[in-house]
Design an enzyme around this catalytic site. Sequence first.
Site, PDB file in Angstrom:
ATOM      1  N   SER B  61       0.833  -1.214   0.000  1.00 12.36           N
ATOM      2  CA  SER B  61       0.000   0.000   0.000  1.00 12.36           C
ATOM      3  C   SER B  61       0.862   1.257   0.000  1.00 12.36           C
ATOM      4  O   SER B  61       1.501   1.532  -0.987  1.00 12.36           O
ATOM      5  CB  SER B  61      -1.079   0.014   1.070  1.00 12.36           C
ATOM      6  OG  SER B  61      -2.039  -1.008   0.800  1.00 12.36           O
ATOM      7  N   HIS B  66       3.247  14.408   5.098  1.00 15.02           N
ATOM      8  CA  HIS B  66       3.070  15.821   4.732  1.00 15.02           C
ATOM      9  C   HIS B  66       3.572  16.659   5.904  1.00 15.02           C
ATOM     10  O   HIS B  66       3.191  16.391   7.048  1.00 15.02           O
ATOM     11  CB  HIS B  66       1.594  16.178   4.522  1.00 15.02           C
ATOM     12  CG  HIS B  66       0.908  15.438   3.423  1.00 15.02           C
ATOM     13  ND1 HIS B  66       1.156  15.684   2.097  1.00 15.02           N
ATOM     14  CD2 HIS B  66      -0.027  14.465   3.450  1.00 15.02           C
ATOM     15  CE1 HIS B  66       0.387  14.897   1.357  1.00 15.02           C
ATOM     16  NE2 HIS B  66      -0.333  14.140   2.149  1.00 15.02           N
ATOM     17  N   CYS B  81      -0.798  -3.806   4.042  1.00 13.94           N
ATOM     18  CA  CYS B  81      -1.597  -5.025   4.012  1.00 13.94           C
ATOM     19  C   CYS B  81      -0.667  -6.206   4.241  1.00 13.94           C
ATOM     20  O   CYS B  81       0.547  -6.117   4.079  1.00 13.94           O
ATOM     21  CB  CYS B  81      -2.401  -5.147   2.730  1.00 13.94           C
ATOM     22  SG  CYS B  81      -1.477  -4.998   1.227  1.00 13.94           S
TER      23      CYS B  81
END
Lengths: 115, 115
Positions: B61, B66, B81
């Site tokens: 994934s 940020h 996952c």
Amino acid sequence: MKSVGRHMILELWQCENLNSIDIVERALRDIVRACDLTLLDLRVYPFSPVGVTGVAVVSESHVMVHTWPELGYAAVDIFTCGEERNPADAVPLLREYFTPGRIQVMEMTRGIIDD
Amino acid sequence: MKSVGRHMILELWQCENLNSIDIVERALRDIVRACDLTLLDLRVYPFSPVGVTGVAVVSESHVMVHTWPELGYAAVDIFTCGEERNPADAVPLLREYFTPGRIQVMEMTRGIIDD
């Protein structure tokens, strides 16, 4: 309280088109436009044997799609900063492109500033 | 119940090094390694006047950072996952690279399969 952004987390079930890199890319482009985001980069990655990851990096944070065609499931995240942006504007497009039978939507407020 | 993955959501406050694209890239690479993820792509985007977005797309994934240096704040998402992966393995590295005075950690289970 002020905050940095809104992070919408969507769980899409009973979807179609989950193995199409073209549809994922078009969905991302349209979401960026519908949410009035500024696109910096858009990339789509096919997985073997099935599945697609798509990411749109925007000035206002990101839009991310991961698909599991074998489950009919897609995990979508839309993180926007700027109070005038509304990630909910993406939902009609997700319905249009992936025709989910069921959608769960959550929204988290990110970066809550405790003055 | 089975599920597709674990999505760890971290709020880091009172951080340092938030405007360094080099530190963000190194943090992402080390997180990918620490969590035993398979790196597909890693990109770091500087913002003007300040701020950095970094994304590692992995087979399992994604890892996303940020930063808002002006607030001392970083929003970090680690979505993995595969049951043997533990996104919590990233936390010591986030502490090392960004020396946050405060961390809030949440974990969502994504794609819960209702058999």
